[in-house]
Scaffold this active site. Structure first.
Site, mmCIF file in Angstrom:
data_model
loop_
_atom_site.group_PDB
_atom_site.id
_atom_site.type_symbol
_atom_site.label_atom_id
_atom_site.label_comp_id
_atom_site.label_asym_id
_atom_site.label_seq_id
_atom_site.Cartn_x
_atom_site.Cartn_y
_atom_site.Cartn_z
ATOM 1 N N HIS A 12 32.669 -21.697 2.154
ATOM 2 C CA HIS A 12 33.739 -20.897 2.759
ATOM 3 C C HIS A 12 34.543 -20.206 1.662
ATOM 4 O O HIS A 12 34.814 -20.830 0.641
ATOM 5 C CB HIS A 12 34.653 -21.811 3.577
ATOM 6 C CG HIS A 12 35.810 -21.090 4.192
ATOM 7 N ND1 HIS A 12 35.653 -20.250 5.267
ATOM 8 C CD2 HIS A 12 37.143 -21.057 3.854
ATOM 9 C CE1 HIS A 12 36.841 -19.747 5.596
ATOM 10 N NE2 HIS A 12 37.752 -20.215 4.747
ATOM 11 N N VAL B 87 4.427 3.277 -4.223
ATOM 12 C CA VAL B 87 5.462 4.024 -3.505
ATOM 13 C C VAL B 87 6.797 3.287 -3.627
ATOM 14 O O VAL B 87 7.850 3.888 -3.856
ATOM 15 C CB VAL B 87 5.067 4.202 -2.022
ATOM 16 C CG1 VAL B 87 6.237 4.699 -1.194
ATOM 17 C CG2 VAL B 87 3.880 5.150 -1.912
HETATM 18 P P1 FAD Z 1 2.063 1.577 -2.064
HETATM 19 O O1 FAD Z 1 3.334 1.095 -2.600
HETATM 20 O O2 FAD Z 1 2.074 2.721 -1.120
HETATM 21 O O3 FAD Z 1 1.150 1.934 -3.308
HETATM 22 C C1 FAD Z 1 -0.116 2.478 -3.171
HETATM 23 C C2 FAD Z 1 -0.579 2.977 -4.520
HETATM 24 O O4 FAD Z 1 -1.965 3.307 -4.415
HETATM 25 C C3 FAD Z 1 0.123 4.250 -4.983
HETATM 26 O O5 FAD Z 1 0.717 4.033 -6.247
HETATM 27 C C4 FAD Z 1 -0.994 5.282 -5.081
HETATM 28 O O6 FAD Z 1 -0.865 6.128 -6.214
HETATM 29 C C5 FAD Z 1 -2.225 4.399 -5.241
HETATM 30 N N1 FAD Z 1 -3.467 5.035 -4.766
HETATM 31 C C6 FAD Z 1 -3.696 5.624 -3.570
HETATM 32 N N2 FAD Z 1 -4.980 6.062 -3.503
HETATM 33 C C7 FAD Z 1 -5.558 5.732 -4.687
HETATM 34 C C8 FAD Z 1 -6.852 5.907 -5.230
HETATM 35 N N3 FAD Z 1 -7.824 6.505 -4.552
HETATM 36 N N4 FAD Z 1 -7.097 5.453 -6.480
HETATM 37 C C9 FAD Z 1 -6.127 4.837 -7.200
HETATM 38 N N5 FAD Z 1 -4.885 4.633 -6.734
HETATM 39 C C10 FAD Z 1 -4.600 5.074 -5.485
HETATM 40 N N6 FAD Z 1 9.844 -1.252 2.040
HETATM 41 C C11 FAD Z 1 10.621 -2.349 1.939
HETATM 42 O O7 FAD Z 1 10.125 -3.462 2.089
HETATM 43 N N7 FAD Z 1 11.962 -2.244 1.680
HETATM 44 C C12 FAD Z 1 12.567 -1.047 1.508
HETATM 45 O O8 FAD Z 1 13.770 -0.982 1.281
HETATM 46 C C13 FAD Z 1 11.769 0.125 1.599
HETATM 47 N N8 FAD Z 1 12.317 1.334 1.420
HETATM 48 C C14 FAD Z 1 11.524 2.440 1.452
HETATM 49 C C15 FAD Z 1 12.116 3.679 1.248
HETATM 50 C C16 FAD Z 1 11.350 4.838 1.277
HETATM 51 C C17 FAD Z 1 12.002 6.165 1.036
HETATM 52 C C18 FAD Z 1 9.936 4.727 1.501
HETATM 53 C C19 FAD Z 1 9.081 5.953 1.506
HETATM 54 C C20 FAD Z 1 9.340 3.504 1.708
HETATM 55 C C21 FAD Z 1 10.129 2.344 1.688
HETATM 56 N N9 FAD Z 1 9.584 1.080 1.914
HETATM 57 C C22 FAD Z 1 10.376 -0.026 1.856
HETATM 58 C C23 FAD Z 1 8.147 0.906 2.224
HETATM 59 C C24 FAD Z 1 7.389 0.424 0.975
HETATM 60 O O9 FAD Z 1 7.537 1.376 -0.043
HETATM 61 C C25 FAD Z 1 5.929 0.222 1.316
HETATM 62 O O10 FAD Z 1 5.812 -0.643 2.416
HETATM 63 C C26 FAD Z 1 5.189 -0.396 0.127
HETATM 64 O O11 FAD Z 1 5.294 0.425 -1.008
HETATM 65 C C27 FAD Z 1 3.713 -0.584 0.479
HETATM 66 O O12 FAD Z 1 3.080 -1.159 -0.598
HETATM 67 P P2 FAD Z 1 1.502 -1.027 -0.811
HETATM 68 O O13 FAD Z 1 1.178 -1.998 -1.894
HETATM 69 O O14 FAD Z 1 0.801 -1.109 0.458
HETATM 70 O O15 FAD Z 1 1.227 0.451 -1.359
#
Ligand code: FAD
Length: 472
Positions: free
Chosen positions: A446, A44
């Site tokens: 500074h 994401v």
């Molecule tokens: P994710 O990044 O959510 O990735 C999960 C992955 O798992 C996805 O690619 C998905 O396709 C895959 N997946 C799911 N189910 C399956 C399955 N069954 N089999 C195979 N693959 C699967 N955070 C920040 O720290 N700074 C920011 O500026 C920030 N801005 C953001 C802006 C927006 C608009 C959004 C929506 C979120 C933002 N975030 C930000 C939050 C950040 O994106 C998430 O906290 C972060 O991506 C979480 O990482 P993760 O590794 O848990 O999973």
């Protein structure tokens, strides 16, 4: 099922949590398989979160800085926006970073499979591959990193006119009138983008303030600017009905006085939070337990109730932030390899990339007071910062929350243009157990905004050089 294979470590989900875990595990000599539904790692954060939103916020900043330049005697005409090019640029940033991660996978000899994973039992998954066909993979350990999804409003189903954060990032057009439902960080960041691009933007928030949970003195400084640039900000207001019409969306609000009113918008963005994504993973075939809030239950090593399965990132609890996911991922891998390590951060920074930005780490003033801690709150207003004056951005504040006896830095928080880049000093101070004098006596260059951290800390032992506060 056609194929079978085995992995020391199987990582499901290649967001900032999953790919950081996979990369470290490969570096430590494990044989790693990484699965994601996308073509490349990134999750994401890179495909529809942190990175595309910050690329668009950069474009927004150029527009507002050009507008603000008028106060300095430099006037530009109205911006001409080529939306296809803006979108193309944002997409090129995403492609560059995600394909780079794909290459890092190959170089580390990680097997990356594009597909969907589902547990068959506590030691095996089935992958439905994007290219067709399926594979059974058995593993010694698995790291679950499937992230989160936007929360939807049942009475506002997504459509061309009703967007969530993912479709909003596609900026299909610049709506004349936009309503953002939700005054959290995602809603406000996207509202900032659309507002700068030219939409008359309103925000509605259910609670009494924007960014619930963040110290109100920081939010007040942001609110002052947003009230000037946004069309409307409705607080203490509930959206009770959303109805799509031929030319727009009609929204009914219930205000603090319980009276309802209706307004029309060209588009609506629903940004009311995110929920962990535990669905369709076959977790019922494992010993993994889910908490009441819907997160995977984990211990300090990020090990789930099923000892071979670890969970990290958004699926494993708050705060749902990319850097927390990455550090948890690496902690889980170290725990798998050594059996010892755990995830014990003292300060996880958070940033709201609005204009001005808000950033904080460690204990907030509000939390410290709720806990009844004996604290000194050291505040340095940016109006007293030479650098802020040269930048024509005195709308900022830096705060250090310190233990009133020992001076130990418990938290740092700030609001101001560009403060996202300053908060890491606060993280280091909290993690290292620094006292306020450590910050005050460290010579800062500074004129920089970083001096605001030093000058706030100076207040602990007396006065800061540039901000006089009468004694007593
Ligand atoms: P994710 O990044 O959510 O990735 C999960 C992955 O798992 C996805 O690619 C998905 O396709 C895959 N997946 C799911 N189910 C399956 C399955 N069954 N089999 C195979 N693959 C699967 N955070 C920040 O720290 N700074 C920011 O500026 C920030 N801005 C953001 C802006 C927006 C608009 C959004 C929506 C979120 C933002 N975030 C930000 C939050 C950040 O994106 C998430 O906290 C972060 O991506 C979480 O990482 P993760 O590794 O848990 O999973």
């Amino acid at each position: 099922m056609e194929e079978t294979s085995a992995a020391h470590l199987l990582v499901i989900g290649a967001g900032p949590g999953g790919y950081a875990a996979a990369f470290l595990a490969a570096d430590l000599g494990l044989q790693v398989t990484l699965i994601d539904q996308e073509k490349n790692p990134g999750g994401v954060c890179l495909f529809r979160g942190c990175i595309p939103s910050k690329a668009l916020l950069h474009a927004a900043k150029i527009i507002t800085h050009a507008k603000d330049a008028k106060e300095l005697g430099i006037e530009f005409g109205s911006p001409k926006i080529d939306l296809d090019k803006v979108r193309g640029w944002k997409n090129s940033v995403v492609l560059k970073l995600t394909s780079g991660l794909g290459q890092l996978c190959t170089m580390r000899k990680i097997r990356f499979i594009q597909g969907k994973a589902e547990f068959l039992d506590p030691r095996a998954v089935k992958i439905e591959k994007a290219e067709g066909g399926s594979e059974r993979i058995s593993f010694d350990h698995a790291v679950l990193a499937t992230g989160s999804k936007p929360v939807s409003l049942p009475f506002a189903p997504l459509s061309k006119r009703i967007m969530d954060s993912t479709s909003a990032l596609d900026i299909e057009n610049i709506p004349q009138k936009l309503l953002v439902i939700g005054g959290g960080y995602i809603g406000l960041e996207l509202a900032t983008v659309y507002n700068a691009l030219g939409s008359k933007t309103s925000v509605v928030e259910l609670t009494p303030n924007l960014l619930p949970g963040i110290d109100s003195d920081l939010v007040d400084i942001l609110k002052k600017r947003l009230f000037r640039s946004f069309e409307n900000i409705l607080l203490n207001t509930k959206v009770v009905k959303v109805g799509e019409k031929a030319q727009g969306v009609s929204v009914t609000f219930e205000g603090p006085d319980k009276k309802s009113s209706t307004q029309d918008f060209e588009k609506v963005l629903v940004a009311v939070g995110r929920k962990p994504y535990c669905k369709d993973l076959g977790l019922e075939h494992t010993g993994v337990k889910i908490t009441q809030e819907g997160f995977v239950q984990v211990n300090e090593k990020r090990q789930s109730a099923d000892p071979g399965i670890y969970a990290i990132g958004d699926i494993a609890g708050q705060p749902m932030l990319a850097h927390k996911a990455s550090h948890e991922g690496m902690a889980a891998v170290r725990a798998i390899v050594s059996g010892k390590d755990g995830f014990y951060p003292k300060a996880i920074p958070a940033v709201v990339f609005t204009d001005p930005e808000i950033a904080w780490c460690g204990l907030t003033e509000k939390e410290a007071k709720e806990q009844g801690r004996d604290i000194k709150v050291l505040k340095f207003p940016w109006a007293a910062s030479g650098r802020a004056v040269t930048l024509n951005r005195i709308d900022g504040l830096t705060k250090v929350v310190a233990d009133s006896k020992s001076g130990r830095v418990l938290g740092v928080a700030m609001v101001g243009d560009g403060c996202a880049e300053l908060i890491s000093e606060g993280v280091l101070a909290v993690e290292m157990g620094s006292v306020a004098d450590d910050l005050a006596l460290s010579i800062h260059p500074h004129p920089t905004l970083s001096e605001t951290v030093m000058e706030a800390a100076e207040i602990f032992s007396g006065q800061s050089t540039h901000f006089y506060k009468p004694k007593g």
